[in-house]
Design a protein around this motif. Structure first.
Motif, PDB file in Angstrom:
ATOM      1  N   ALA A   1       0.835  -1.201   0.000  1.00 28.56           N
ATOM      2  CA  ALA A   1       0.000   0.000   0.000  1.00 28.56           C
ATOM      3  C   ALA A   1       0.868   1.248   0.000  1.00 28.56           C
ATOM      4  O   ALA A   1       0.583   2.227  -0.709  1.00 28.56           O
ATOM      5  CB  ALA A   1      -0.936  -0.007   1.203  1.00 28.56           C
ATOM      6  N   ARG A   2       1.937   1.230   0.766  1.00 33.27           N
ATOM      7  CA  ARG A   2       2.836   2.399   0.797  1.00 33.27           C
ATOM      8  C   ARG A   2       3.517   2.588  -0.555  1.00 33.27           C
ATOM      9  O   ARG A   2       3.703   3.713  -1.024  1.00 33.27           O
ATOM     10  CB  ARG A   2       3.874   2.240   1.906  1.00 33.27           C
ATOM     11  N   ALA A   3       3.878   1.473  -1.194  1.00 35.05           N
ATOM     12  CA  ALA A   3       4.555   1.556  -2.492  1.00 35.05           C
ATOM     13  C   ALA A   3       3.636   2.047  -3.595  1.00 35.05           C
ATOM     14  O   ALA A   3       4.106   2.520  -4.634  1.00 35.05           O
ATOM     15  CB  ALA A   3       5.113   0.181  -2.863  1.00 35.05           C
ATOM     16  N   LEU A   4       2.330   1.960  -3.384  1.00 34.63           N
ATOM     17  CA  LEU A   4       1.349   2.354  -4.395  1.00 34.63           C
ATOM     18  C   LEU A   4       0.915   3.810  -4.276  1.00 34.63           C
ATOM     19  O   LEU A   4       0.087   4.268  -5.061  1.00 34.63           O
ATOM     20  CB  LEU A   4       0.113   1.453  -4.293  1.00 34.63           C
ATOM     21  N   ALA A   5       1.447   4.524  -3.321  1.00 33.46           N
ATOM     22  CA  ALA A   5       0.952   5.870  -3.005  1.00 33.46           C
ATOM     23  C   ALA A   5       0.925   6.793  -4.218  1.00 33.46           C
ATOM     24  O   ALA A   5      -0.012   7.578  -4.395  1.00 33.46           O
ATOM     25  CB  ALA A   5       1.802   6.491  -1.897  1.00 33.46           C
ATOM     26  N   GLU A   6       1.932   6.712  -5.083  1.00 39.40           N
ATOM     27  CA  GLU A   6       2.010   7.616  -6.230  1.00 39.40           C
ATOM     28  C   GLU A   6       1.618   6.938  -7.538  1.00 39.40           C
ATOM     29  O   GLU A   6       1.824   7.522  -8.616  1.00 39.40           O
ATOM     30  CB  GLU A   6       3.433   8.179  -6.352  1.00 39.40           C
ATOM     31  N   SER A   7       1.064   5.754  -7.479  1.00 41.37           N
ATOM     32  CA  SER A   7       0.718   5.041  -8.712  1.00 41.37           C
ATOM     33  C   SER A   7      -0.354   5.789  -9.483  1.00 41.37           C
ATOM     34  O   SER A   7      -1.331   6.284  -8.920  1.00 41.37           O
ATOM     35  CB  SER A   7       0.251   3.617  -8.400  1.00 41.37           C
ATOM     36  N   ALA A   8      -0.160   5.878 -10.799  1.00 44.20           N
ATOM     37  CA  ALA A   8      -1.099   6.601 -11.662  1.00 44.20           C
ATOM     38  C   ALA A   8      -1.693   5.710 -12.738  1.00 44.20           C
ATOM     39  O   ALA A   8      -2.395   6.192 -13.631  1.00 44.20           O
ATOM     40  CB  ALA A   8      -0.405   7.797 -12.305  1.00 44.20           C
ATOM     41  N   SER A   9      -1.396   4.407 -12.675  1.00 35.22           N
ATOM     42  CA  SER A   9      -1.954   3.470 -13.638  1.00 35.22           C
ATOM     43  C   SER A   9      -1.949   2.081 -13.017  1.00 35.22           C
ATOM     44  O   SER A   9      -1.223   1.821 -12.043  1.00 35.22           O
ATOM     45  CB  SER A   9      -1.152   3.454 -14.940  1.00 35.22           C
ATOM     46  N   LEU A  10      -2.742   1.192 -13.590  1.00 35.57           N
ATOM     47  CA  LEU A  10      -2.740  -0.187 -13.107  1.00 35.57           C
ATOM     48  C   LEU A  10      -1.409  -0.856 -13.420  1.00 35.57           C
ATOM     49  O   LEU A  10      -0.941  -1.710 -12.664  1.00 35.57           O
ATOM     50  CB  LEU A  10      -3.904  -0.964 -13.731  1.00 35.57           C
ATOM     51  N   ALA A  11      -0.778  -0.456 -14.529  1.00 37.99           N
ATOM     52  CA  ALA A  11       0.550  -0.995 -14.851  1.00 37.99           C
ATOM     53  C   ALA A  11       1.560  -0.599 -13.782  1.00 37.99           C
ATOM     54  O   ALA A  11       2.411  -1.410 -13.376  1.00 37.99           O
ATOM     55  CB  ALA A  11       0.997  -0.513 -16.224  1.00 37.99           C
ATOM     56  N   ASP A  12       1.494   0.655 -13.293  1.00 36.53           N
ATOM     57  CA  ASP A  12       2.349   1.075 -12.180  1.00 36.53           C
ATOM     58  C   ASP A  12       2.119   0.175 -10.971  1.00 36.53           C
ATOM     59  O   ASP A  12       3.066  -0.238 -10.295  1.00 36.53           O
ATOM     60  CB  ASP A  12       2.023   2.515 -11.753  1.00 36.53           C
ATOM     61  N   ALA A  13       0.853  -0.106 -10.693  1.00 36.14           N
ATOM     62  CA  ALA A  13       0.502  -0.917  -9.534  1.00 36.14           C
ATOM     63  C   ALA A  13       1.023  -2.342  -9.678  1.00 36.14           C
ATOM     64  O   ALA A  13       1.526  -2.934  -8.718  1.00 36.14           O
ATOM     65  CB  ALA A  13      -1.016  -0.917  -9.338  1.00 36.14           C
ATOM     66  N   GLU A  14       0.926  -2.890 -10.880  1.00 37.37           N
ATOM     67  CA  GLU A  14       1.462  -4.235 -11.115  1.00 37.37           C
ATOM     68  C   GLU A  14       2.956  -4.284 -10.850  1.00 37.37           C
ATOM     69  O   GLU A  14       3.460  -5.232 -10.223  1.00 37.37           O
ATOM     70  CB  GLU A  14       1.190  -4.672 -12.550  1.00 37.37           C
ATOM     71  N   ARG A  15       3.673  -3.285 -11.329  1.00 38.54           N
ATOM     72  CA  ARG A  15       5.125  -3.275 -11.126  1.00 38.54           C
ATOM     73  C   ARG A  15       5.467  -3.163  -9.638  1.00 38.54           C
ATOM     74  O   ARG A  15       6.412  -3.798  -9.156  1.00 38.54           O
ATOM     75  CB  ARG A  15       5.750  -2.128 -11.917  1.00 38.54           C
TER      76      ARG A  15
END
Length: 372
Positions: free
Chosen positions: A255-269
């Motif tokens: 959850a902390r690593a996802l804070a700045e995610s702007a796409s589902l691809a970002d979230a997957e990585r």
């Protein structure tokens, strides 16, 4: 005004969220439950979550927020049980679209808060993988829950995180969760299940079914279809726990690593970095495997001229399953392991309920060895 809740994991979490809402605030209090349309391949053959454009008949509730109603429908080849679920649950259902990452989800949550005139968000997760640290060998689907935590943090709206039925999703063991949870906020009872009981006549959610069974007093070893090991319903299984959003974020590194995610691809990585895998990639691989198996199936194979009666097939399967130490099973496990069509499942359920009424302990089934 409506209370705003989020079913963190999608799928059957919307059912459990409606039940927890009814237990804590009363079944008649108006509420909106935000949930993913992210369902098992048995329901939706298209990997990954669905977005508003994958549905017809949704209702606009904000610039990016859409409500799913009984008149909504998934666009083929996608599948979804959310339209039918919206008819079976009292809270309204709003669709979470994670394709713009945590930043996009935060906008949707803010729009939902404005729509509901709500100053607080209640997040609900069945099982507790919302508190995964990413190293659990049994972890399978951490991404949706972690994205919800990250998005709620971005909104700044006061948020509480509820874990219902620790360990019931077979992802984070109950023994690992209980030290993190403190004292239970509420213990679900049979009465708390009444508002959702009819849904399990057709919905395949297994974690939700186990939570309802635990609330109804069922205890013992339960076999599900979508878990490597059986689940034991015990004294903690019907409990609901409440944590602060800050505490949940402290526990969950994804959850902390996802804070700045702007796409589902970002979230997957991010999931690949923190947990070592992407559940969407796993879904893609599984969907490709299923498509290949379907293509390789012979179209004109010779079927047995006299197939074994269904009760006989069930009895043999039941003996094997009970011998492994399992006392209860979900309807989904019966249907999938015996490869039953909907008509066959209906026929078998009718036969079992008539021949041995004590066998059915809704929403689970008691194996014959337990009846003796």
């Amino acid at each position: 005004m409506k209370r705003l809740l989020i079913a963190a994991g999608g799928g059957g979490d919307a059912i459990a969220t409606a039940m927890v809402h009814a237990a804590l605030h009363g079944p008649d209090e108006p509420a909106l439950v935000l949930t993913y349309a992210w369902e098992r391949l048995v329901v939706d053959p298209v990997p990954g979550p669905r977005r508003p454009s994958d549905f017809t008949g949704t209702v606009t509730a904000g610039p990016t927020l859409r409500l799913v109603t009984p008149r909504s429908a998934p666009r083929p080849p996608a599948g979804s049980l959310l339209p039918r679920l919206s008819a079976g649950l009292r809270p309204a259902l709003g669709l979470l679209d994670p394709y713009a990452g945590a930043s996009g989800l935060a906008r949707q949550i803010e729009e939902a808060a404005a729509y509901c005139e709500a100053g607080h968000v209640d997040v609900v997760d069945v099982g507790g993988d919302i508190l995964a640290d990413g190293t659990e060998p049994t972890l399978r689907s951490p991404l949706g829950d972690a994205l919800v935590l990250a998005a709620c943090a971005r909104t700044g709206i006061p948020t509480s995180v509820h874990v219902a039925g620790p360990g019931l999703d077979s992802e984070v063991p109950e023994a690992a969760l209980l030290p993190l949870l403190g004292d239970p906020l509420h213990t679900l009872t049979h009465a708390d299940t009444l508002s959702v009981q009819a849904v399990f006549d057709w919905h395949p959610s297994e974690a939700g079914a186990l939570l309802v069974a635990a609330a109804r007093g069922i205890r013992g070893v339960c076999g599900t279809r979508d878990a490597p090991h059986p689940v034991t319903l015990g004294d903690a299984s019907p409990h609901v726990y409440r944590l602060t959003l800050a505490r949940a974020l402290e526990i969950n590194p994804l959850a902390r690593a996802l804070a700045e995610s702007a796409s589902l691809a970002d979230a997957e990585r991010a999931s690949e970095r923190v947990c070592g895998f992407s559940e969407i990639a796993r879904e893609r691989a599984r969907a490709a495997q299923l498509a290949q198996e379907a293509g390789e199936s012979p179209g004109g194979g010779t079927a047995p001229s006299e197939p074994r009666p269904l009760p006989e097939r069930f009895a043999e399967w039941e003996r094997r399953t009970a011998d492994s130490g399992i006392a209860y099973v979900t309807t989904r496990r019966i249907a999938e392991e015996l490869a039953l069509s909907p008509a066959q499942l209906t026929s078998l359920r009718r036969h079992l309920s008539t021949a041995s009424p004590a066998r059915h302990t809704p929403p689970l089934w008691r194996l014959a060895a337990v009846e003796a």
